[in-house]
Scaffold this active site. Structure first.
Site, mmCIF file in Angstrom:
data_model
loop_
_atom_site.group_PDB
_atom_site.id
_atom_site.type_symbol
_atom_site.label_atom_id
_atom_site.label_comp_id
_atom_site.label_asym_id
_atom_site.label_seq_id
_atom_site.Cartn_x
_atom_site.Cartn_y
_atom_site.Cartn_z
ATOM 1 N N ASP A 1 0.690 -1.142 0.847
ATOM 2 C CA ASP A 1 0.212 0.590 0.019
ATOM 3 C C ASP A 1 0.743 1.128 -0.079
ATOM 4 O O ASP A 1 2.201 0.987 0.004
ATOM 5 C CB ASP A 1 -0.984 -0.157 1.019
ATOM 6 C CG ASP A 1 -1.955 1.337 1.143
ATOM 7 O OD1 ASP A 1 -2.239 1.901 0.463
ATOM 8 O OD2 ASP A 1 -1.686 1.611 2.691
ATOM 9 N N SER A 2 0.289 2.477 -0.062
ATOM 10 C CA SER A 2 1.271 3.659 -0.052
ATOM 11 C C SER A 2 1.560 4.127 1.612
ATOM 12 O O SER A 2 2.514 4.718 1.463
ATOM 13 C CB SER A 2 0.159 5.504 -1.170
ATOM 14 O OG SER A 2 -1.072 5.166 -0.225
ATOM 15 N N HIS B 1 -7.963 3.322 3.982
ATOM 16 C CA HIS B 1 -7.897 4.327 4.940
ATOM 17 C C HIS B 1 -9.411 4.391 5.878
ATOM 18 O O HIS B 1 -9.753 4.309 6.915
ATOM 19 C CB HIS B 1 -7.398 5.597 5.289
ATOM 20 C CG HIS B 1 -5.707 5.632 5.387
ATOM 21 N ND1 HIS B 1 -5.568 5.374 3.912
ATOM 22 C CD2 HIS B 1 -5.078 6.212 6.064
ATOM 23 C CE1 HIS B 1 -3.894 5.020 4.386
ATOM 24 N NE2 HIS B 1 -3.762 5.958 5.470
ATOM 25 N N GLU C 1 -4.998 9.261 9.723
ATOM 26 C CA GLU C 1 -3.592 9.185 9.842
ATOM 27 C C GLU C 1 -3.256 9.582 11.796
ATOM 28 O O GLU C 1 -2.379 9.734 12.220
ATOM 29 C CB GLU C 1 -2.705 9.738 8.734
ATOM 30 C CG GLU C 1 -2.765 9.065 7.507
ATOM 31 C CD GLU C 1 -1.772 8.172 7.183
ATOM 32 O OE1 GLU C 1 -0.771 8.289 7.434
ATOM 33 O OE2 GLU C 1 -1.636 7.534 6.379
ATOM 34 N N CYS D 1 -3.784 -0.959 -2.021
ATOM 35 C CA CYS D 1 -3.638 0.593 -2.462
ATOM 36 C C CYS D 1 -5.369 0.749 -3.493
ATOM 37 O O CYS D 1 -4.965 -0.101 -4.990
ATOM 38 C CB CYS D 1 -2.827 1.213 -2.511
ATOM 39 S SG CYS D 1 -2.726 2.613 -2.942
ATOM 40 N N CYS E 1 -11.111 3.537 -0.090
ATOM 41 C CA CYS E 1 -10.139 4.235 -0.305
ATOM 42 C C CYS E 1 -9.098 2.885 1.401
ATOM 43 O O CYS E 1 -10.215 2.660 2.450
ATOM 44 C CB CYS E 1 -9.573 5.406 -0.275
ATOM 45 S SG CYS E 1 -8.354 5.950 0.889
HETATM 46 N N1 DGL Z 1 -3.427 3.755 -0.415
HETATM 47 C C1 DGL Z 1 -4.148 4.966 -0.317
HETATM 48 C C2 DGL Z 1 -5.438 4.207 -1.136
HETATM 49 O O1 DGL Z 1 -6.412 3.674 -0.928
HETATM 50 C C3 DGL Z 1 -5.102 6.331 0.418
HETATM 51 C C4 DGL Z 1 -3.655 6.826 0.969
HETATM 52 C C5 DGL Z 1 -2.918 7.589 -0.860
HETATM 53 O O2 DGL Z 1 -3.488 8.309 -1.144
HETATM 54 O O3 DGL Z 1 -1.879 7.184 -0.889
HETATM 55 O O4 DGL Z 1 -6.323 4.782 -2.154
#
Ligand code: DGL
Length: 273
Positions: A9-10, A185, A151, A72, A183
């Site tokens: 993931d990011s 999160h 976060e 992600c 997303c």
């Molecule tokens: N992990 C990203 C997503 O699911 C969210 C956080 C980001 O913008 O990197 O799209």
């Protein structure tokens, strides 16, 4: 020894997928890579996102995983096709399982999808929904403040409720019956979002919905297949966490994603990816 499942993931949001993996397939080894040094992906260009996605997958391949799960949504929306074409192992994204679940759960044919700016701009979710059923009305909406709220560990409270009302009021007015939390999160805001949208709106949590798809590629296959997020019981598999930056509050916030103590965090230099 069985091969691990690679997940990337990011940042830390993909730990929502790890949480469900540990619940559904308790014996599996998991290697997680969070690209915390380059987060957020959600406001980057498609070219940069594809480049990062390729590097992250290559990094996970060094652990010889049996599959790579792209937790992600931004990467799933923009780079999954390219990753599948480039790498010779199963690459599982979160978009298709979420769409499948939303189509199965929709009562009134009006589906909302919330995500990052890049995910919404890609139009990938509406395109896949429309491909399956052109009659469905799809409403995409970017909610960029949700990621920083999570976060910060602000899963509830006045600030979060104000942001939720600010973004989601138009979707409520469109009378959607189903809302995809598009997303990594957003599952952490599930209770607050459900509180605002009301009982008539069904929330789709892709971090859960992707589990049956992962089960299809596991060797040996899990028994029984996971239903409702619960799967085979057994000894807990190991979890290794690699990050491109060990940020000050990672451990605290990540523990709330996993609902347990974290293993040692390993640093990866982005220059070496
Ligand atoms: N992990 C990203 C997503 O699911 C969210 C956080 C980001 O913008 O990197 O799209």
């Amino acid at each position: 020894m069985s091969k691990p499942i690679g997940v990337f993931d990011s940042g830390l949001g993909g730990l929502t997928v790890v949480f469900n993996l540990q619940k559904s397939f308790p014996g599996k080894e998991i290697v997680y890579f969070g690209d915390t040094a380059r987060l957020p992906y959600g406001n980057k260009s498609p070219e940069t996102i594809r480049n990062f996605a390729r590097q992250n997958t290559k990094f996970l391949l060094s652990f010889q995983p049996e599959m790579v799960v792209v937790a992600c949504h931004t990467v799933s929306a923009l780079a999954l096709k390219q990753l599948k074409a480039e790498f010779p192992l199963p690459i599982i994204g979160v978009l298709s399982p979420a769409v499948k679940a939303a189509l199965a759960k929709t009562g009134n044919g009006r589906i909302g999808i919330i995500g990052t700016i890049a995910t919404v701009k890609s139009n990938s979710y509406p395109a896949e929904i429309k491909k399956a059923n052109p009659k469905i009305r799809v409403y995409g909406l970017a909610c960029p403040l949700f990621v920083p709220l999570v976060e910060e560990g602000l899963f509830s409270g006045p600030l979060t409720e104000t942001a939720i009302a600010h973004y989601l009021k138009p979707l409520k007015e469109k009378k959607i019956g189903t809302l995809i939390l598009g997303c990594t999160h957003y599952p952490l805001l599930k209770t607050a979002i459900a509180g605002f949208m009301g009982p008539k709106v069904t929330l789709v949590d892709p971090s859960e919905e992707v589990m049956p798809e992962i089960a299809l590629y596991l060797t040996p296959p899990p028994s029984p297949l996971p239903t409702g997020g619960e799967g085979t019981r057994g000894k807990e598999g190991g979890l290794r966490i690699y990050l491109s930056d060990i940020t000050p509050n990672f451990r605290k916030v990540a523990a709330s994603f996993l609902k347990k103590r974290l293993p040692r965090l390993e640093k990866v230099n982005v220059e070496n990816l």
